[in-house]
Design a protein around this motif. Sequence first.
Motif, PDB file in Angstrom:
ATOM      1  N   PHE A 128      -0.027  23.423  -6.662  1.00  0.00           N
ATOM      2  CA  PHE A 128       0.592  22.696  -5.555  1.00  0.00           C
ATOM      3  C   PHE A 128      -0.388  22.513  -4.399  1.00  0.00           C
ATOM      4  N   LEU A 129      -1.050  23.583  -3.985  1.00  0.00           N
ATOM      5  CA  LEU A 129      -1.978  23.495  -2.864  1.00  0.00           C
ATOM      6  C   LEU A 129      -3.166  22.589  -3.184  1.00  0.00           C
ATOM      7  N   LEU A 130      -3.654  22.645  -4.407  1.00  0.00           N
ATOM      8  CA  LEU A 130      -4.748  21.761  -4.809  1.00  0.00           C
ATOM      9  C   LEU A 130      -4.284  20.308  -4.872  1.00  0.00           C
ATOM     10  N   SER A 131      -3.053  20.075  -5.322  1.00  0.00           N
ATOM     11  CA  SER A 131      -2.535  18.703  -5.363  1.00  0.00           C
ATOM     12  C   SER A 131      -2.338  18.172  -3.938  1.00  0.00           C
ATOM     13  N   GLU A 132      -1.963  19.048  -3.028  1.00  0.00           N
ATOM     14  CA  GLU A 132      -1.828  18.656  -1.623  1.00  0.00           C
ATOM     15  C   GLU A 132      -3.186  18.237  -1.061  1.00  0.00           C
ATOM     16  N   MET A 133      -4.230  18.981  -1.402  1.00  0.00           N
ATOM     17  CA  MET A 133      -5.582  18.638  -0.942  1.00  0.00           C
ATOM     18  C   MET A 133      -6.025  17.292  -1.514  1.00  0.00           C
ATOM     19  N   ARG A 134      -5.716  17.025  -2.776  1.00  0.00           N
ATOM     20  CA  ARG A 134      -6.089  15.746  -3.392  1.00  0.00           C
ATOM     21  C   ARG A 134      -5.362  14.578  -2.702  1.00  0.00           C
ATOM     22  N   LEU A 135      -4.076  14.764  -2.407  1.00  0.00           N
ATOM     23  CA  LEU A 135      -3.308  13.729  -1.716  1.00  0.00           C
ATOM     24  C   LEU A 135      -3.870  13.506  -0.310  1.00  0.00           C
ATOM     25  N   GLN A 136      -4.186  14.581   0.398  1.00  0.00           N
ATOM     26  CA  GLN A 136      -4.777  14.453   1.733  1.00  0.00           C
ATOM     27  C   GLN A 136      -6.116  13.730   1.677  1.00  0.00           C
ATOM     28  N   GLN A 137      -6.917  14.005   0.654  1.00  0.00           N
ATOM     29  CA  GLN A 137      -8.209  13.332   0.510  1.00  0.00           C
ATOM     30  C   GLN A 137      -8.014  11.847   0.250  1.00  0.00           C
ATOM     31  N   MET A 138      -7.042  11.511  -0.592  1.00  0.00           N
ATOM     32  CA  MET A 138      -6.752  10.113  -0.870  1.00  0.00           C
ATOM     33  C   MET A 138      -6.348   9.387   0.418  1.00  0.00           C
ATOM     34  N   LEU A 148       0.838  -1.199   0.000  1.00  0.00           N
ATOM     35  CA  LEU A 148       0.000   0.000   0.000  1.00  0.00           C
ATOM     36  C   LEU A 148       0.875   1.253   0.000  1.00  0.00           C
ATOM     37  N   ALA A 149       1.919   1.254   0.821  1.00  0.00           N
ATOM     38  CA  ALA A 149       2.835   2.405   0.856  1.00  0.00           C
ATOM     39  C   ALA A 149       3.447   2.643  -0.521  1.00  0.00           C
ATOM     40  N   GLN A 150       3.831   1.560  -1.197  1.00  0.00           N
ATOM     41  CA  GLN A 150       4.399   1.705  -2.541  1.00  0.00           C
ATOM     42  C   GLN A 150       3.346   2.187  -3.523  1.00  0.00           C
ATOM     43  N   ASP A 151       2.121   1.677  -3.398  1.00  0.00           N
ATOM     44  CA  ASP A 151       1.032   2.133  -4.265  1.00  0.00           C
ATOM     45  C   ASP A 151       0.783   3.629  -4.081  1.00  0.00           C
ATOM     46  N   ILE A 152       0.880   4.095  -2.858  1.00  0.00           N
ATOM     47  CA  ILE A 152       0.719   5.530  -2.600  1.00  0.00           C
ATOM     48  C   ILE A 152       1.826   6.298  -3.300  1.00  0.00           C
ATOM     49  N   ARG A 153       3.075   5.844  -3.138  1.00  0.00           N
ATOM     50  CA  ARG A 153       4.200   6.528  -3.790  1.00  0.00           C
ATOM     51  C   ARG A 153       4.103   6.475  -5.318  1.00  0.00           C
ATOM     52  N   ASP A 154       3.465   5.443  -5.848  1.00  0.00           N
ATOM     53  CA  ASP A 154       3.305   5.308  -7.300  1.00  0.00           C
ATOM     54  C   ASP A 154       2.089   6.072  -7.831  1.00  0.00           C
ATOM     55  N   SER A 155       1.250   6.573  -6.938  1.00  0.00           N
ATOM     56  CA  SER A 155       0.017   7.239  -7.377  1.00  0.00           C
ATOM     57  C   SER A 155       0.312   8.581  -8.037  1.00  0.00           C
ATOM     58  N   GLU A 156      -0.584   8.956  -8.935  1.00  0.00           N
ATOM     59  CA  GLU A 156      -0.454  10.250  -9.609  1.00  0.00           C
ATOM     60  C   GLU A 156      -0.552  11.394  -8.608  1.00  0.00           C
ATOM     61  N   GLU A 157      -1.412  11.244  -7.602  1.00  0.00           N
ATOM     62  CA  GLU A 157      -1.576  12.290  -6.576  1.00  0.00           C
ATOM     63  C   GLU A 157      -0.253  12.555  -5.855  1.00  0.00           C
ATOM     64  N   TYR A 158       0.418  11.485  -5.466  1.00  0.00           N
ATOM     65  CA  TYR A 158       1.690  11.601  -4.759  1.00  0.00           C
ATOM     66  C   TYR A 158       2.775  12.220  -5.650  1.00  0.00           C
ATOM     67  N   LYS A 159       2.888  11.700  -6.864  1.00  0.00           N
ATOM     68  CA  LYS A 159       3.918  12.187  -7.780  1.00  0.00           C
ATOM     69  C   LYS A 159       3.726  13.662  -8.114  1.00  0.00           C
ATOM     70  N   THR A 160       2.497  14.041  -8.410  1.00  0.00           N
ATOM     71  CA  THR A 160       2.213  15.441  -8.743  1.00  0.00           C
ATOM     72  C   THR A 160       2.536  16.346  -7.562  1.00  0.00           C
ATOM     73  N   TYR A 161       2.085  15.953  -6.382  1.00  0.00           N
ATOM     74  CA  TYR A 161       2.343  16.750  -5.178  1.00  0.00           C
ATOM     75  C   TYR A 161       3.839  16.957  -4.974  1.00  0.00           C
ATOM     76  N   HIS A 162       4.621  15.897  -5.041  1.00  0.00           N
ATOM     77  CA  HIS A 162       6.057  16.030  -4.758  1.00  0.00           C
ATOM     78  C   HIS A 162       6.815  16.783  -5.843  1.00  0.00           C
ATOM     79  N   GLU A 163       6.389  16.648  -7.081  1.00  0.00           N
ATOM     80  CA  GLU A 163       7.024  17.433  -8.148  1.00  0.00           C
ATOM     81  C   GLU A 163       6.778  18.925  -7.934  1.00  0.00           C
ATOM     82  N   LEU A 164       5.524  19.267  -7.655  1.00  0.00           N
ATOM     83  CA  LEU A 164       5.182  20.673  -7.442  1.00  0.00           C
ATOM     84  C   LEU A 164       5.799  21.212  -6.152  1.00  0.00           C
TER      85      LEU A 164
END
Length: 116
Positions: A83-93, A9-25
């Motif tokens: 960035f802030l919107l991507s953070e909200m999406r990651l938090q929601q996930m 699950l931790a790896q799936d989170i790191r592989d998710s688009e939400e996680y990747k977008t958040y960390h890039e931004l």
Amino acid sequence: MDYSSTYRLAQDIRDSEEYKTYHELKESVMAEETTAALIREYRKLQMTIQMSAMSGNAAGEEDVQRFSGISNLLFSKPEVSSFLLSEMRLQQMLADIFRIVTEAANLEINFPGIEG
């Protein structure tokens, strides 16, 4: 208990688009010290206002005005807004995952001000 599914699950989170977008931004946005300082102040004020609301008290007018001003400034910059919107999406996930896990454990967790 075997925690292998937890690590998957931790790896799936790191592989998710939400996680990747958040960390890039995040890397890009937080590199600018003024913006990073504004984001830290935004988060601090956001938490103060939310804690006031959860305890049934009105937030201080100065905090609300300062939060509003910083919010307007940050969300006026497209990259910071993204960035802030991507953070909200990651938090929601992550909140969804937490809800699923607590339901699976038949564990009732109540947070003030949040209907369950």
